[in-house]
Scaffold this motif. Structure first.
Motif, PDB file in Angstrom:
ATOM      1  N   LEU A   1      21.711  -8.098  26.084  1.00 57.03           N
ATOM      2  CA  LEU A   1      21.293  -8.721  24.823  1.00 57.03           C
ATOM      3  C   LEU A   1      20.427  -7.755  24.000  1.00 57.03           C
ATOM      4  O   LEU A   1      20.551  -7.681  22.776  1.00 57.03           O
ATOM      5  N   CYS A   2      19.565  -7.012  24.681  1.00 55.98           N
ATOM      6  CA  CYS A   2      18.726  -6.032  23.969  1.00 55.98           C
ATOM      7  C   CYS A   2      19.597  -4.954  23.318  1.00 55.98           C
ATOM      8  O   CYS A   2      19.369  -4.577  22.167  1.00 55.98           O
ATOM      9  N   LEU A   3      20.597  -4.474  24.055  1.00 54.12           N
ATOM     10  CA  LEU A   3      21.484  -3.451  23.480  1.00 54.12           C
ATOM     11  C   LEU A   3      22.273  -4.029  22.310  1.00 54.12           C
ATOM     12  O   LEU A   3      22.473  -3.368  21.281  1.00 54.12           O
ATOM     13  N   LYS A   4      22.676  -5.291  22.446  1.00 57.22           N
ATOM     14  CA  LYS A   4      23.418  -5.922  21.343  1.00 57.22           C
ATOM     15  C   LYS A   4      22.521  -6.053  20.106  1.00 57.22           C
ATOM     16  O   LYS A   4      22.975  -5.875  18.981  1.00 57.22           O
ATOM     17  N   MET A   5      21.243  -6.357  20.333  1.00 51.44           N
ATOM     18  CA  MET A   5      20.314  -6.464  19.203  1.00 51.44           C
ATOM     19  C   MET A   5      20.174  -5.114  18.499  1.00 51.44           C
ATOM     20  O   MET A   5      20.179  -5.032  17.274  1.00 51.44           O
TER      21      MET A   5
ATOM     22  N   ILE B   1       0.827  -1.216   0.000  1.00 52.67           N
ATOM     23  CA  ILE B   1       0.000   0.000   0.000  1.00 52.67           C
ATOM     24  C   ILE B   1       0.860   1.264   0.000  1.00 52.67           C
ATOM     25  O   ILE B   1       0.462   2.306  -0.523  1.00 52.67           O
ATOM     26  N   GLY B   2       2.052   1.165   0.569  1.00 50.73           N
ATOM     27  CA  GLY B   2       2.943   2.330   0.572  1.00 50.73           C
ATOM     28  C   GLY B   2       3.241   2.876   1.959  1.00 50.73           C
ATOM     29  O   GLY B   2       3.837   3.944   2.092  1.00 50.73           O
ATOM     30  N   TYR B   3       2.797   2.159   2.991  1.00 52.37           N
ATOM     31  CA  TYR B   3       3.139   2.573   4.359  1.00 52.37           C
ATOM     32  C   TYR B   3       4.650   2.459   4.567  1.00 52.37           C
ATOM     33  O   TYR B   3       5.306   1.605   3.958  1.00 52.37           O
ATOM     34  N   GLN B   4       5.162   3.286   5.467  1.00 54.41           N
ATOM     35  CA  GLN B   4       6.474   2.998   6.055  1.00 54.41           C
ATOM     36  C   GLN B   4       6.186   1.924   7.081  1.00 54.41           C
ATOM     37  O   GLN B   4       5.363   2.141   7.968  1.00 54.41           O
ATOM     38  N   VAL B   5       6.858   0.817   6.965  1.00 55.01           N
ATOM     39  CA  VAL B   5       6.487  -0.318   7.801  1.00 55.01           C
ATOM     40  C   VAL B   5       7.504  -0.541   8.918  1.00 55.01           C
ATOM     41  O   VAL B   5       8.713  -0.589   8.688  1.00 55.01           O
ATOM     42  N   GLY B   6       6.956  -0.651  10.127  1.00 54.31           N
ATOM     43  CA  GLY B   6       7.779  -0.938  11.296  1.00 54.31           C
ATOM     44  C   GLY B   6       7.545  -2.369  11.726  1.00 54.31           C
ATOM     45  O   GLY B   6       6.425  -2.874  11.676  1.00 54.31           O
ATOM     46  N   CYS B   7       8.619  -3.015  12.124  1.00 55.74           N
ATOM     47  CA  CYS B   7       8.494  -4.404  12.568  1.00 55.74           C
ATOM     48  C   CYS B   7       9.393  -4.560  13.801  1.00 55.74           C
ATOM     49  O   CYS B   7      10.126  -3.644  14.150  1.00 55.74           O
ATOM     50  N   GLY B   8       9.315  -5.686  14.432  1.00 55.81           N
ATOM     51  CA  GLY B   8      10.170  -5.876  15.594  1.00 55.81           C
ATOM     52  C   GLY B   8       9.901  -7.206  16.246  1.00 55.81           C
ATOM     53  O   GLY B   8       9.014  -7.955  15.826  1.00 55.81           O
ATOM     54  N   VAL B   9      10.684  -7.466  17.269  1.00 58.00           N
ATOM     55  CA  VAL B   9      10.571  -8.745  17.983  1.00 58.00           C
ATOM     56  C   VAL B   9      10.705  -8.494  19.480  1.00 58.00           C
ATOM     57  O   VAL B   9      11.164  -7.443  19.906  1.00 58.00           O
ATOM     58  N   MET B  10      10.294  -9.492  20.239  1.00 58.79           N
ATOM     59  CA  MET B  10      10.604  -9.482  21.665  1.00 58.79           C
ATOM     60  C   MET B  10      11.884 -10.290  21.856  1.00 58.79           C
ATOM     61  O   MET B  10      12.102 -11.286  21.164  1.00 58.79           O
ATOM     62  N   ILE B  11      12.685  -9.835  22.793  1.00 58.77           N
ATOM     63  CA  ILE B  11      13.998 -10.451  23.018  1.00 58.77           C
ATOM     64  C   ILE B  11      13.963 -11.177  24.362  1.00 58.77           C
ATOM     65  O   ILE B  11      13.539 -10.588  25.365  1.00 58.77           O
ATOM     66  N   GLY B  12      14.377 -12.439  24.366  1.00 58.61           N
ATOM     67  CA  GLY B  12      14.383 -13.205  25.614  1.00 58.61           C
ATOM     68  C   GLY B  12      13.122 -14.033  25.794  1.00 58.61           C
ATOM     69  O   GLY B  12      12.778 -14.406  26.920  1.00 58.61           O
ATOM     70  N   LEU B  13      12.447 -14.334  24.708  1.00 59.49           N
ATOM     71  CA  LEU B  13      11.242 -15.174  24.803  1.00 59.49           C
ATOM     72  C   LEU B  13      11.638 -16.585  25.216  1.00 59.49           C
ATOM     73  O   LEU B  13      12.708 -17.078  24.816  1.00 59.49           O
ATOM     74  N   PRO B  14      10.792 -17.270  25.976  1.00 57.20           N
ATOM     75  CA  PRO B  14      11.123 -18.653  26.330  1.00 57.20           C
ATOM     76  C   PRO B  14      11.306 -19.483  25.055  1.00 57.20           C
ATOM     77  O   PRO B  14      10.459 -19.422  24.159  1.00 57.20           O
ATOM     78  N   GLY B  15      12.437 -20.188  24.980  1.00 58.26           N
ATOM     79  CA  GLY B  15      12.680 -21.056  23.819  1.00 58.26           C
ATOM     80  C   GLY B  15      13.353 -20.351  22.649  1.00 58.26           C
ATOM     81  O   GLY B  15      13.638 -20.982  21.627  1.00 58.26           O
ATOM     82  N   GLN B  16      13.635 -19.054  22.790  1.00 59.36           N
ATOM     83  CA  GLN B  16      14.281 -18.312  21.692  1.00 59.36           C
ATOM     84  C   GLN B  16      15.801 -18.470  21.800  1.00 59.36           C
ATOM     85  O   GLN B  16      16.337 -18.499  22.908  1.00 59.36           O
TER      86      GLN B  16
END
Ligand code: SAH
Length: 376
Positions: free
Chosen positions: A275-279, A210-225
């Motif tokens: 880990l978050c800062l490293k990401m 559609i033309g949006y600027q798209v933001g994405c992301g993840v959670m860091i430290g999820l169980p099993g990640q």
């Protein structure tokens, strides 16, 4: 063998990081193994070098300003049942609220007067007709009261392509939709059956088309990640040609199925913060010209979490402009900071904190990611 995140406190098996990796960070594309190596750094001196390198990349590719996004969390009503989230529909311990149109537009006026440049409208997920028209009216009104000057980002989850288009045509130009984890198996373990990875993925594609600027992301430290998963997340952002990134620690909420992760979380706060800062740093070095938010959740792990995120390569902060009356009900995770402050105090405090570390704030500007302009 996969490195489990719960084991990240173990010393790095590599006694010394290849110093050539920092030379490589300047121009060449890093490999998946390089990303894993950067995310596995444990030595303080190497961490500092990583953050410094990322900070240099940020200054070079996105400039020396920090841009603001005033965020209004306008409703905690949600039809989804994400296992990690405090506002999931099965949590019957919270009081549900929805701000009125007037209250949200009032918050937008304040945001504009305070010269934040952009607003983010976020809420639990709803796809009913009433909600779709409500959001459309909000976008139109915010455009009007700011004479088109306030940038508008939506963060309202998975919607049909028609809805995304309607909101875009009303004047929203950015959309945040985290993939949460790019590991499909793990994604499925964290969501109810009807919430599929495929739908999330195709929503991101729809937004881009559609033309949006798209933001994405993840959670860091999820169980099993694993660390490998996180490296793959960064590669996912690149493949998806993402313009804006928002990542933060997973923080267990007591009234969710993942409340059992609380004791691990308490034990590993320091390593999770690193880990978050490293990401953030590794993502900056790999993607270069995107916007990266230093998220509120970082402040749960360290009082100066958001400032440190900026020093590790982030360039966006999101002052909370939700009316104080509602803030404590929008608890995605436990110990959410700033729930008692009014929006002016909260914004002023954040801006002071940013300026105290020598960063300049880009008032009254949209602060689009150069990546979006280049790929436009
Ligand atoms: N409904 C919208 C926005 C609300 S949730 C959407 O789905 O996009 C916004 C983000 O909060 C989620 O994408 C998730 O990454 C984050 N979040 C939810 N629960 C969390 C938790 N327990 N710890 C950390 N972040 C969480």
């Amino acid at each position: 063998m996969k490195k489990s995140l719960t084991m990240t406190d173990k010393p790095n098996p590599m006694p010394n990081l290849r110093s050539s990796i920092f030379v490589k960070t300047h121009e060449e594309i890093l490999t998946r193994d390089d990303l894993i190596e950067l995310l596995s750094i444990m030595k303080e001196s190497e961490l500092h070098r990583l953050y410094k390198t990322a900070y240099g990349v940020k200054r070079r590719y996105v400039g020396d300003k920090v841009y603001l996004r005033g965020i209004v969390e306008f409703s905690n009503k949600c039809k989804n049942d994400c296992f990690y989230c405090g506002i999931r529909k099965s949590n019957d311990k919270i009081k549900r609220y929805s701000m009125s149109e007037e209250e949200i537009v009032f918050a937008a006026k304040r945001c504009h007067e305070q010269q934040y440049g952009s607003i983010v409208l976020q809420s639990g997920e709803r796809t009913d007709k009433e909600f779709i028209s409500f959001v459309e009216r909000l976008v139109l009104q915010i455009k009007m009261i700011s004479s088109g000057k306030l940038g508008i980002t939506l963060s309202l989850g998975e919607q049909s392509i028609e809805t995304y288009r309607r909101w875009f045509e009303a004047g929203a130009h950015r959309y945040l939709l985290r993939i949460e984890t790019s590991n499909k198996g793990l994604y499925q373990k964290l969501h109810a059956k009807e919430q599929t990875f495929e739908t999330r993925f195709s929503s991101l594609l729809a937004l881009k088309s559609i033309g949006y600027q798209v933001g994405c992301g993840v959670m860091i430290g999820l169980p099993g990640q694993s660390i490998e998963d996180l490296a793959d997340d960064i590669i996912f952002f690149k493949h998806m040609d993402i313009d804006m990134i928002g990542m933060g620690p997973f923080i267990p909420h007591s009234d969710t199925p993942l409340a059992c992760a609380k004791s691990d979380f308490e034990d590993q706060k320091i390593s999770l913060f690193k880990l978050c800062l490293k990401m953030i740093a590794t993502t900056r070095i790999y993607l270069k010209d995107v916007n990266i938010a230093s998220t509120t959740a970082l402040q749960v792990l360290d009082d100066f979490g958001r400032e440190m995120g900026l020093k590790a390569g982030a360039n966006i902060i999101m002052p909370n402009i939700t009316d104080t009356r509602y803030r404590s009900y929008y608890k995605l995770y436990d110990n959410k900071p700033c729930v008692d402050e009014d929006s002016k105090t909260c914004g002023d405090c954040l801006i002071r904190r940013v300026e105290a570390i020598g960063e300049r704030v880009g008032f009254n500007q949209w602060g689009d990611a150069p990546h979006f302009k280049i790929s436009d």
